[in-house]
Design an enzyme around this catalytic site. Structure first.
Site, PDB file in Angstrom:
ATOM      1  N   HIS A  54       0.840  -1.194   0.000  1.00 10.81           N
ATOM      2  CA  HIS A  54       0.000   0.000   0.000  1.00 10.81           C
ATOM      3  C   HIS A  54       0.884   1.255   0.000  1.00 10.81           C
ATOM      4  CE1 HIS A  54       0.478  -0.748   4.419  1.00 10.81           C
ATOM      5  NE2 HIS A  54       0.833   0.509   4.345  1.00 10.81           N
TER       6      HIS A  54
HETATM    7  P1  TYD Z   1      -1.581  -2.510   7.534  1.00  2.00           P
HETATM    8  O1  TYD Z   1      -1.118  -1.109   7.668  1.00  2.00           O
HETATM    9  O2  TYD Z   1      -2.327  -2.889   6.301  1.00  2.00           O
HETATM   10  O3  TYD Z   1      -0.372  -3.543   7.764  1.00  2.00           O
HETATM   11  P2  TYD Z   1       1.048  -3.775   7.082  1.00  2.00           P
HETATM   12  O4  TYD Z   1       1.363  -2.585   6.243  1.00  2.00           O
HETATM   13  O5  TYD Z   1       1.976  -3.926   8.233  1.00  2.00           O
HETATM   14  O6  TYD Z   1       0.960  -5.048   6.289  1.00  2.00           O
HETATM   15  O7  TYD Z   1      -2.450  -2.859   8.814  1.00  2.00           O
HETATM   16  C1  TYD Z   1      -2.817  -4.186   9.135  1.00  2.00           C
HETATM   17  C2  TYD Z   1      -4.092  -4.126   9.927  1.00  2.00           C
HETATM   18  O8  TYD Z   1      -3.910  -3.426  11.166  1.00  2.00           O
HETATM   19  C3  TYD Z   1      -5.220  -3.402   9.191  1.00  2.00           C
HETATM   20  O9  TYD Z   1      -6.399  -4.147   9.392  1.00  2.00           O
HETATM   21  C4  TYD Z   1      -5.354  -2.090   9.895  1.00  2.00           C
HETATM   22  C5  TYD Z   1      -4.777  -2.339  11.284  1.00  2.00           C
HETATM   23  N1  TYD Z   1      -4.068  -1.156  11.803  1.00  2.00           N
HETATM   24  C6  TYD Z   1      -4.679  -0.349  12.748  1.00  2.00           C
HETATM   25  O10 TYD Z   1      -5.820  -0.579  13.173  1.00  2.00           O
HETATM   26  N2  TYD Z   1      -3.996   0.740  13.203  1.00  2.00           N
HETATM   27  C7  TYD Z   1      -2.742   1.042  12.770  1.00  2.00           C
HETATM   28  O11 TYD Z   1      -2.144   2.052  13.220  1.00  2.00           O
HETATM   29  C8  TYD Z   1      -2.123   0.201  11.780  1.00  2.00           C
HETATM   30  C9  TYD Z   1      -0.747   0.494  11.244  1.00  2.00           C
HETATM   31  C10 TYD Z   1      -2.822  -0.886  11.325  1.00  2.00           C
END
Ligand code: TYD
Length: 138
Positions: A54
């Site tokens: 992302h």
């Molecule tokens: P995501 O940012 O997509 O993870 P990564 O980039 O590490 O693969 O986040 C994973 C999940 O965690 C998503 O469902 C959203 C949640 N999340 C939060 O609720 N708060 C946060 O600050 C972050 C970073 C993620």
């Protein structure tokens, strides 16, 4: 402002050495180029896991290998680069508008992230075609 992968660099963090180990301190308005609004960390990541996938419209981050190592793949829609992080006195500064993926987490690694914004789902671009379109047309 539009940033490219060349704008996302490794920053050397200060280390205070003591007889009994090191300490690294980051403090708003002193030695970090944005105000920290959120801290989170990834841990217990399986070795073959790939995360990320992302970009963000506004968010800036400092990413630190608090323990162990992992690789970030950064992509500005034109060029890509891999950044290997393996020391707690180095931070990768990810600027806004950069697609990122993460891989090769070592066993027991901790990926510490200092973020410039609170969690805001509307700041995410999770679709790669949408990301490329944003990079082309704003
Ligand atoms: P995501 O940012 O997509 O993870 P990564 O980039 O590490 O693969 O986040 C994973 C999940 O965690 C998503 O469902 C959203 C949640 N999340 C939060 O609720 N708060 C946060 O600050 C972050 C970073 C993620």
């Amino acid at each position: 402002m539009i940033f490219n992968i060349e704008d996302c660099n490794i920053v050397e963090l200060p280390i205070a050495h003591t007889e009994n180990g090191n300490i690294t301190v980051l403090e708003n308005q002193l030695n970090i180029p944005f105000d920290i609004k959120r801290i989170y960390y990834l841990y217990d990541v399986p070795m073959n896991a790939e995360r990320g996938g992302h970009a963000h419209y506004e968010l800036q981050q400092y990413v630190i290998a608090a323990s162990g190592s992992f690789t970030f793949i950064l992509d500005d829609g034109t060029n890509k680069k891999e950044v290997f992080l393996n020391h707690p006195n180095k931070a990768l500064h990810i600027k806004p508008g950069i697609w990122r993926e993460m891989k090769d987490f070592s066993s027991g690694s901790i990926c510490l992230v200092l973020a410039s914004m609170k969690y805001t789902e509307s700041d995410y671009i999770r679709d790669y075609r949408e990301f490329l379109n944003y990079r082309k047309n704003g």
